[in-house]
Design an enzyme around this catalytic site. Structure first.
Site, PDB file in Angstrom:
ATOM      1  N   SER A 143       0.865  -1.196   0.000  1.00 22.33           N
ATOM      2  CA  SER A 143       0.000   0.000   0.000  1.00 22.33           C
ATOM      3  C   SER A 143       0.889   1.229   0.000  1.00 22.33           C
ATOM      4  O   SER A 143       2.028   1.192   0.504  1.00 22.33           O
ATOM      5  CB  SER A 143      -0.869   0.021   1.261  1.00 22.33           C
ATOM      6  OG  SER A 143      -1.488   1.285   1.412  1.00 22.33           O
ATOM      7  N   TYR A 156      -1.643  -1.312  10.481  1.00 20.29           N
ATOM      8  CA  TYR A 156      -1.899  -1.553   9.056  1.00 20.29           C
ATOM      9  C   TYR A 156      -0.739  -1.010   8.215  1.00 20.29           C
ATOM     10  O   TYR A 156      -0.206  -1.717   7.352  1.00 20.29           O
ATOM     11  CB  TYR A 156      -3.218  -0.884   8.628  1.00 20.29           C
ATOM     12  CG  TYR A 156      -3.448  -1.036   7.142  1.00 20.29           C
ATOM     13  CD1 TYR A 156      -3.706  -2.291   6.593  1.00 20.29           C
ATOM     14  CD2 TYR A 156      -3.389   0.056   6.281  1.00 20.29           C
ATOM     15  CE1 TYR A 156      -3.899  -2.446   5.225  1.00 20.29           C
ATOM     16  CE2 TYR A 156      -3.590  -0.086   4.915  1.00 20.29           C
ATOM     17  CZ  TYR A 156      -3.839  -1.348   4.395  1.00 20.29           C
ATOM     18  OH  TYR A 156      -4.010  -1.502   3.038  1.00 20.29           O
TER      19      TYR A 156
HETATM   20  P1  NAP Z   1     -11.662  -5.796  -0.158  1.00 29.63           P
HETATM   21  O1  NAP Z   1     -12.593  -5.579  -1.298  1.00 29.63           O
HETATM   22  O2  NAP Z   1     -12.200  -5.674   1.225  1.00 29.63           O
HETATM   23  O3  NAP Z   1     -10.952  -7.204  -0.376  1.00 29.63           O
HETATM   24  C1  NAP Z   1     -10.279  -7.876   0.644  1.00 29.63           C
HETATM   25  C2  NAP Z   1     -10.269  -9.336   0.284  1.00 29.63           C
HETATM   26  O4  NAP Z   1      -9.573 -10.050   1.308  1.00 29.63           O
HETATM   27  C3  NAP Z   1     -11.660  -9.919   0.190  1.00 29.63           C
HETATM   28  O5  NAP Z   1     -11.727 -10.839  -0.873  1.00 29.63           O
HETATM   29  C4  NAP Z   1     -11.828 -10.653   1.516  1.00 29.63           C
HETATM   30  O6  NAP Z   1     -12.715 -11.741   1.314  1.00 29.63           O
HETATM   31  C5  NAP Z   1     -10.401 -11.122   1.735  1.00 29.63           C
HETATM   32  N1  NAP Z   1     -10.152 -11.405   3.138  1.00 29.63           N
HETATM   33  C6  NAP Z   1     -10.308 -10.587   4.204  1.00 29.63           C
HETATM   34  N2  NAP Z   1     -10.018 -11.233   5.347  1.00 29.63           N
HETATM   35  C7  NAP Z   1      -9.662 -12.495   4.979  1.00 29.63           C
HETATM   36  C8  NAP Z   1      -9.263 -13.634   5.696  1.00 29.63           C
HETATM   37  N3  NAP Z   1      -9.156 -13.613   7.042  1.00 29.63           N
HETATM   38  N4  NAP Z   1      -8.982 -14.772   5.031  1.00 29.63           N
HETATM   39  C9  NAP Z   1      -9.099 -14.807   3.673  1.00 29.63           C
HETATM   40  N5  NAP Z   1      -9.458 -13.753   2.938  1.00 29.63           N
HETATM   41  C10 NAP Z   1      -9.745 -12.614   3.591  1.00 29.63           C
HETATM   42  O7  NAP Z   1     -10.444  -4.768  -0.219  1.00 29.63           O
HETATM   43  P2  NAP Z   1      -9.348  -4.497  -1.366  1.00 29.63           P
HETATM   44  O8  NAP Z   1      -9.181  -3.041  -1.412  1.00 29.63           O
HETATM   45  O9  NAP Z   1      -9.666  -5.212  -2.598  1.00 29.63           O
HETATM   46  O10 NAP Z   1      -8.072  -5.114  -0.656  1.00 29.63           O
HETATM   47  C11 NAP Z   1      -7.145  -5.930  -1.326  1.00 29.63           C
HETATM   48  C12 NAP Z   1      -5.752  -5.576  -0.868  1.00 29.63           C
HETATM   49  O11 NAP Z   1      -5.437  -4.244  -1.287  1.00 29.63           O
HETATM   50  C13 NAP Z   1      -5.538  -5.607   0.646  1.00 29.63           C
HETATM   51  O12 NAP Z   1      -4.309  -6.239   0.935  1.00 29.63           O
HETATM   52  C14 NAP Z   1      -5.466  -4.134   1.024  1.00 29.63           C
HETATM   53  O13 NAP Z   1      -4.667  -3.923   2.173  1.00 29.63           O
HETATM   54  C15 NAP Z   1      -4.815  -3.569  -0.226  1.00 29.63           C
HETATM   55  N6  NAP Z   1      -4.997  -2.129  -0.408  1.00 29.63           N
HETATM   56  C16 NAP Z   1      -6.235  -1.615  -0.553  1.00 29.63           C
HETATM   57  C17 NAP Z   1      -6.387  -0.243  -0.709  1.00 29.63           C
HETATM   58  C18 NAP Z   1      -7.733   0.405  -0.852  1.00 29.63           C
HETATM   59  O14 NAP Z   1      -7.826   1.650  -0.757  1.00 29.63           O
HETATM   60  N7  NAP Z   1      -8.787  -0.338  -1.115  1.00 29.63           N
HETATM   61  C19 NAP Z   1      -5.251   0.592  -0.722  1.00 29.63           C
HETATM   62  C20 NAP Z   1      -4.000   0.026  -0.568  1.00 29.63           C
HETATM   63  C21 NAP Z   1      -3.877  -1.340  -0.416  1.00 29.63           C
HETATM   64  P3  NAP Z   1     -13.635 -12.434   2.429  1.00 29.63           P
HETATM   65  O15 NAP Z   1     -14.263 -11.341   3.225  1.00 29.63           O
HETATM   66  O16 NAP Z   1     -14.590 -13.220   1.574  1.00 29.63           O
HETATM   67  O17 NAP Z   1     -12.724 -13.317   3.204  1.00 29.63           O
END
Ligand code: NAP
Length: 264
Positions: A143, A156
């Site tokens: 991130s 985080y």
């Molecule tokens: P998201 O839509 O909430 O996706 C998170 C994913 O992780 C979901 O598929 C969720 O599925 C899964 N997950 C959560 N807890 C889990 C667990 N205990 N075991 C297995 N799977 C789990 O958010 P996203 O933005 O796409 O996030 C993806 C990545 O991008 C993350 O690493 C996040 O830190 C990173 N990121 C996001 C942003 C942002 O602004 N969105 C910015 C920088 C980095 P289930 O709930 O079905 O398990």
């Protein structure tokens, strides 16, 4: 149905929504079979059915809580045993906006288990097979707050700094063995991440990127051979300058005596 040539299997964690679901879509369309992992089996099945129909690829779903050691071990086993896997996308992660004074430390520990421990163990499970086969790609989702660490919750941000540092070390260990490692640093992206993190309003802000744009740019960075890809950073030289400065520290640490400014 696609006629794209089969490129092996991509295992994507956190593929039930957001960035991971877009990786699933794009990699299936690039010719990969998929193993998609998350806790929500229904969402995974819906995505698998759509992508199977659209691409003709084999999409396998595995419902697992990666913060649970026994369930994580099942995914590690798949990575060790399935020699068709050529790509690992370590994407599953959760965030928070709470300060150290507000937090439940157990939630922080669970975040470390997912964002750090699971990503690390899955990388250790995949790397030996990739090296033995002389090819493989590991994409780790960090991130922008891994650099701009004051922006969100400290655990985080630190977990994402870990992913960035770990990526540098992986590149040192694996690059000459045919394994590619790319670390991706999204900034604010419009996904459920923000609902889970406790700041849903971020999704509608004008500076927030779509998950589709984020993943398409990240894959463009991969195609260009980048080791670190920061889709929202328009001045790419800013990263190169910072990285050059960081690497320049190493030779300056080799001193048996403390710096004169610490003389008593
Ligand atoms: P998201 O839509 O909430 O996706 C998170 C994913 O992780 C979901 O598929 C969720 O599925 C899964 N997950 C959560 N807890 C889990 C667990 N205990 N075991 C297995 N799977 C789990 O958010 P996203 O933005 O796409 O996030 C993806 C990545 O991008 C993350 O690493 C996040 O830190 C990173 N990121 C996001 C942003 C942002 O602004 N969105 C910015 C920088 C980095 P289930 O709930 O079905 O398990």
């Amino acid at each position: 149905m696609t006629s794209t040539q089969f490129k092996g299997t991509a295992l994507i964690t956190g593929a039930s929504s957001g960035i991971g679901a877009v990786y699933a879509d794009r990699l299936a369309k690039r010719g990969y079979d998929l193993i998609i992992v998350a806790r929500n089996a229904q969402r995974l099945d819906t995505l698998a059915e759509r992508l199977g129909k659209e691409t003709g690829r084999t999409i396998t779903t595995v419902a697992a809580d990666l913060a649970n050691k026994a369930e994580l071990a099942r995914i590690e086993h798949i990575l060790r045993k399935d020699a068709t896997i050529t790509v690992l996308v370590n994407n599953a992660g959760v965030g928070s906006v709470a300060s150290v004074l507000q937090d439940n430390v157990d939630e922080m520990e669970a975040m470390i288990e997912l964002n750090i421990t699971a990503l690390t163990r899955l990388t250790y499970a995949a790397a030996p097979g990739f090296v033995a086969r002389g090819a493989g790609t590991i994409i780790n989702i960090s991130s922008a707050v891994g650099i701009a660490v004051e922006a969100l919750n400290g655990v985080y941000s630190a977990s994402k700094s870990y992913v960035l540092s770990f990526g540098h070390a992986l590149q040192r260990d694996l690059a000459d063995k045919g394994v590619r490692v790319q670390t991706v640093l999204p900034a604010a992206t419009a996904t459920d991440f923000w609902d889970v993190a406790g700041y849903a309003a971020q999704k509608a802000k004008p500076t927030t990127m779509s998950a589709e744009d984020l993943v398409d740019a990240a894959l463009s960075g991969l195609d260009q051979g980048e080791l670190v890809t920061i889709p929202p950073l328009h001045d790419g030289d800013q990263w190169l300058r910072w990285e050059a400065d960081r690497r320049a520290f190493a030779p300056n640490f080799g001193n048996s005596k403390p710096a004169p400014r610490y003389a008593i």
